[in-house]
Design a protein around this motif. Structure first.
Motif, PDB file in Angstrom:
ATOM      1  N   UNK A 107      -0.357  11.055  -0.981  1.00  0.00           N
ATOM      2  CA  UNK A 107      -0.221  11.945  -1.443  1.00  0.00           C
ATOM      3  C   UNK A 107       0.762  13.121  -2.379  1.00  0.00           C
ATOM      4  N   UNK A 108       1.832  12.621  -0.998  1.00  0.00           N
ATOM      5  CA  UNK A 108       3.326  13.574  -1.494  1.00  0.00           C
ATOM      6  C   UNK A 108       4.267  12.554  -1.858  1.00  0.00           C
ATOM      7  N   UNK A 109       3.891  11.510  -2.971  1.00  0.00           N
ATOM      8  CA  UNK A 109       4.135  10.946  -3.350  1.00  0.00           C
ATOM      9  C   UNK A 109       5.429  10.030  -3.491  1.00  0.00           C
ATOM     10  N   UNK A 110       5.336   9.717  -1.911  1.00  0.00           N
ATOM     11  CA  UNK A 110       6.545   9.173  -1.108  1.00  0.00           C
ATOM     12  C   UNK A 110       6.899   7.796  -1.217  1.00  0.00           C
ATOM     13  N   UNK A 111       5.996   7.117  -1.606  1.00  0.00           N
ATOM     14  CA  UNK A 111       6.784   5.658  -2.868  1.00  0.00           C
ATOM     15  C   UNK A 111       7.746   5.806  -2.929  1.00  0.00           C
ATOM     16  N   UNK A 112       8.469   5.154  -3.035  1.00  0.00           N
ATOM     17  CA  UNK A 112       9.905   4.816  -3.608  1.00  0.00           C
ATOM     18  C   UNK A 112      10.290   4.294  -4.474  1.00  0.00           C
ATOM     19  N   UNK A 113       8.866   2.904  -4.976  1.00  0.00           N
ATOM     20  CA  UNK A 113       8.967   2.250  -6.045  1.00  0.00           C
ATOM     21  C   UNK A 113       8.372   2.717  -6.629  1.00  0.00           C
ATOM     22  N   UNK A 114       7.764   3.892  -7.006  1.00  0.00           N
ATOM     23  CA  UNK A 114       6.657   4.721  -7.797  1.00  0.00           C
ATOM     24  C   UNK A 114       7.388   5.974  -8.710  1.00  0.00           C
ATOM     25  N   UNK A 115       8.068   5.013  -9.517  1.00  0.00           N
ATOM     26  CA  UNK A 115       8.766   6.479 -10.281  1.00  0.00           C
ATOM     27  C   UNK A 115       8.012   6.803 -11.027  1.00  0.00           C
ATOM     28  N   UNK A 116       8.406   7.926 -12.058  1.00  0.00           N
ATOM     29  CA  UNK A 116       7.680   8.361 -13.379  1.00  0.00           C
ATOM     30  C   UNK A 116       8.349   7.740 -14.584  1.00  0.00           C
ATOM     31  N   UNK A 117       7.689   8.199 -15.504  1.00  0.00           N
ATOM     32  CA  UNK A 117       7.872   7.532 -16.318  1.00  0.00           C
ATOM     33  C   UNK A 117       9.092   7.669 -17.549  1.00  0.00           C
ATOM     34  N   UNK A 118      10.247   6.814 -17.941  1.00  0.00           N
ATOM     35  CA  UNK A 118      10.747   7.567 -18.425  1.00  0.00           C
ATOM     36  C   UNK A 118      10.446   8.124 -19.311  1.00  0.00           C
ATOM     37  N   UNK A 142       9.680   5.641   6.586  1.00  0.00           N
ATOM     38  CA  UNK A 142      10.845   6.421   5.768  1.00  0.00           C
ATOM     39  C   UNK A 142      10.759   6.451   4.754  1.00  0.00           C
ATOM     40  N   UNK A 143      10.484   7.760   3.976  1.00  0.00           N
ATOM     41  CA  UNK A 143      10.897   7.850   2.529  1.00  0.00           C
ATOM     42  C   UNK A 143      11.957   8.335   1.795  1.00  0.00           C
ATOM     43  N   UNK A 144      12.927   7.439   1.549  1.00  0.00           N
ATOM     44  CA  UNK A 144      14.024   8.083   1.725  1.00  0.00           C
ATOM     45  C   UNK A 144      14.320   8.940   1.140  1.00  0.00           C
ATOM     46  N   UNK A 145      15.205   9.729   0.852  1.00  0.00           N
ATOM     47  CA  UNK A 145      15.944  10.769  -0.203  1.00  0.00           C
ATOM     48  C   UNK A 145      14.796  12.114  -0.058  1.00  0.00           C
ATOM     49  N   UNK A 146      13.969  11.895   0.894  1.00  0.00           N
ATOM     50  CA  UNK A 146      12.000  13.306   0.753  1.00  0.00           C
ATOM     51  C   UNK A 146      12.031  13.599   2.156  1.00  0.00           C
ATOM     52  N   UNK A 160       1.220  -1.133  -0.126  1.00  0.00           N
ATOM     53  CA  UNK A 160      -0.143   0.158  -0.118  1.00  0.00           C
ATOM     54  C   UNK A 160       0.953   1.455  -0.492  1.00  0.00           C
ATOM     55  N   UNK A 161       2.241   1.125   0.746  1.00  0.00           N
ATOM     56  CA  UNK A 161       2.392   2.486   1.136  1.00  0.00           C
ATOM     57  C   UNK A 161       4.357   2.709   0.157  1.00  0.00           C
ATOM     58  N   UNK A 162       4.854   1.694  -0.056  1.00  0.00           N
ATOM     59  CA  UNK A 162       5.969   1.122  -0.677  1.00  0.00           C
ATOM     60  C   UNK A 162       6.712   1.541   0.398  1.00  0.00           C
ATOM     61  N   UNK A 163       6.605   2.180   1.403  1.00  0.00           N
ATOM     62  CA  UNK A 163       7.974   2.478   2.651  1.00  0.00           C
ATOM     63  C   UNK A 163       8.237   1.467   4.052  1.00  0.00           C
ATOM     64  N   UNK A 164       9.183   1.989   4.151  1.00  0.00           N
ATOM     65  CA  UNK A 164       9.667   0.647   4.733  1.00  0.00           C
ATOM     66  C   UNK A 164       9.553   1.944   5.891  1.00  0.00           C
ATOM     67  N   UNK A 165       8.957   0.351   7.717  1.00  0.00           N
ATOM     68  CA  UNK A 165       8.075   1.212   8.467  1.00  0.00           C
ATOM     69  C   UNK A 165       8.502   0.810   9.511  1.00  0.00           C
ATOM     70  N   UNK A 166       8.108   1.074  10.741  1.00  0.00           N
ATOM     71  CA  UNK A 166       7.981   0.582  12.111  1.00  0.00           C
ATOM     72  C   UNK A 166       7.155   0.735  13.359  1.00  0.00           C
TER      73      UNK A 166
END
Ligand code: DON
Length: 342
Positions: A329-340, A296-300, A280-286
């Motif tokens: 809402x903020x595009x925090x998922x690190x797996x969601x990249x803009x299409x090349x 954590x949204x790495x780099x963000x 659902x999020x792609x985020x490392x969490x605890x």
């Protein structure tokens, strides 16, 4: 905006710096969006009445279930909040992340996979079956057997020295001096016989080298450290920024270790619901049974929510919902990249 220091020797720090530049170049609009996302999640989930406080630690059952605080800290040190920022809850299992980071720092990243493992158990956090299945290996430092083992690996010549090191590390991550909730510590110490048994098993299988009951006692104290939502978000943001606390500017753990810390969080941070969470999020969490969750949204950014009522897996209901809504809402998922570009 705070000036960014570039560290050409580290690829990770460069990518973190690049993301921070991107964030800062979004300027006022990005900041408005962050606050709006947090405010929206706060009002949407404030009245959600699902879940129940943990009660196997009696002091946790007494915490006000209506406490609801949200904080987001960006990798360039901007802080956004909503709701209750004053109330502190016990950090509980979220502490496991930072003790693991300390062990990696002292004994090397490989000390974790070679001891308790870095794989999901698919079982509850205090499962004894999970210990028995692989004689205390093939698990991870986010579940109690691995976490108590990690605590036993912190070096020091006395309990006091070990404890000060642990509390000091957590405080460095949070950017202020943290302290222990003595009521929770006593309550859990009076009722932690299962964790004592787990530590004895980990000792029997050779993962805890000596003094398993002392390790359990220190682990119980680390779980009782008091934190508010902002503390937790700063701790998460420090991981998002490659180990550099973006509020104090201090490098508190080596940047090279951070991807390993995040990998274990992604694998097992929400226990047997870690897969659903990552989906659902792609985020490392605890999560912690005190009601906190960090992500954590790495780099963000790092984000944290405190809300005591938990679901059946032991994860805060409102925290999961709010973090998911805000990060997506903020595009925090690190797996969601803009299409090349073609
Ligand atoms: O050892 C325990 O049971 C608690 N001190 C911590 C468990 C916990 O936070 C699990 N998290 N969701």
């Amino acid at each position: 905006m705070r000036g960014l220091r570039r560290r050409p020797s580290s690829t990770l720090m460069l990518s973190v710096a690049a993301a921070a530049v991107a964030l800062s170049s979004m300027g006022a609009q990005a900041q408005t969006n962050m606050q709006a996302a947090i405010d929206s999640a706060y009002s949407q989930f404030r009245t959600l009445q699902e879940g129940k406080n943990a009660d196997y630690i009696p002091a946790l059952a007494k915490v006000d279930p209506n406490v609801f605080g949200i904080a987001l800290v960006t990798v360039d040190g901007k802080v956004f909040t909503a709701g209750d920022l004053k109330t502190e809850v016990s950090i509980q299992s979220i502490s496991k992340v930072f003790t693991m980071a300390l062990v990696m720092e002292e004994s090397g990243v490989d000390s974790i996979p070679s001891n308790m493992g870095v794989d999901a158990t698919g079982q509850v956090f205090n499962s004894i079956t999970a210990v028995e299945q692989y004689r205390g290996a093939e698990m991870n430092a986010m579940v109690n057997p691995g976490a108590i083992t990690a605590t036993s690996m912190v070096t020091g010549t006395s309990r006091d020295e070990i404890w000060k090191k642990i509390l000091g590390k957590y405080s460095d991550f949070a950017g202020r001096s943290l302290s222990v909730n003595q009521e929770v510590f006593k309550s859990e110490s009076d009722t932690n016989q299962r964790n004592q048994a787990i530590s004895m098993l980990m000792h029997a299988y050779g993962h805890i080298k000596d003094n398993p009951l002392r390790a359990t006692d220190i682990y119980t104290e680390q779980c009782s450290v008091n934190v508010n939502a902002r503390d937790l978000a700063t701790m998460a943001a420090t991981l998002a920024a490659g180990g550099r606390n973006p509020v104090t500017g201090r490098q508190v753990t080596p940047a090279a270790n951070v991807p390993k810390v995040l990998a274990v969080m992604a694998t097992a941070g929400l226990y047997d619901d870690s897969g659903k969470w990552l989906f659902n999020t792609g985020l490392p969490a605890k999560s912690g049974v005190g009601g906190g969750i960090i992500a954590v949204s790495p780099g963000k950014f790092g984000i944290a929510v405190i809300s005591p009522p938990l679901d059946a897996a032991g994860n805060s209901v409102r925290a999961q919902r709010a973090i998911t809504a805000i990060s997506n809402a903020l595009g925090g998922n690190p797996y969601a990249v803009a299409q090349a570009a073609k």
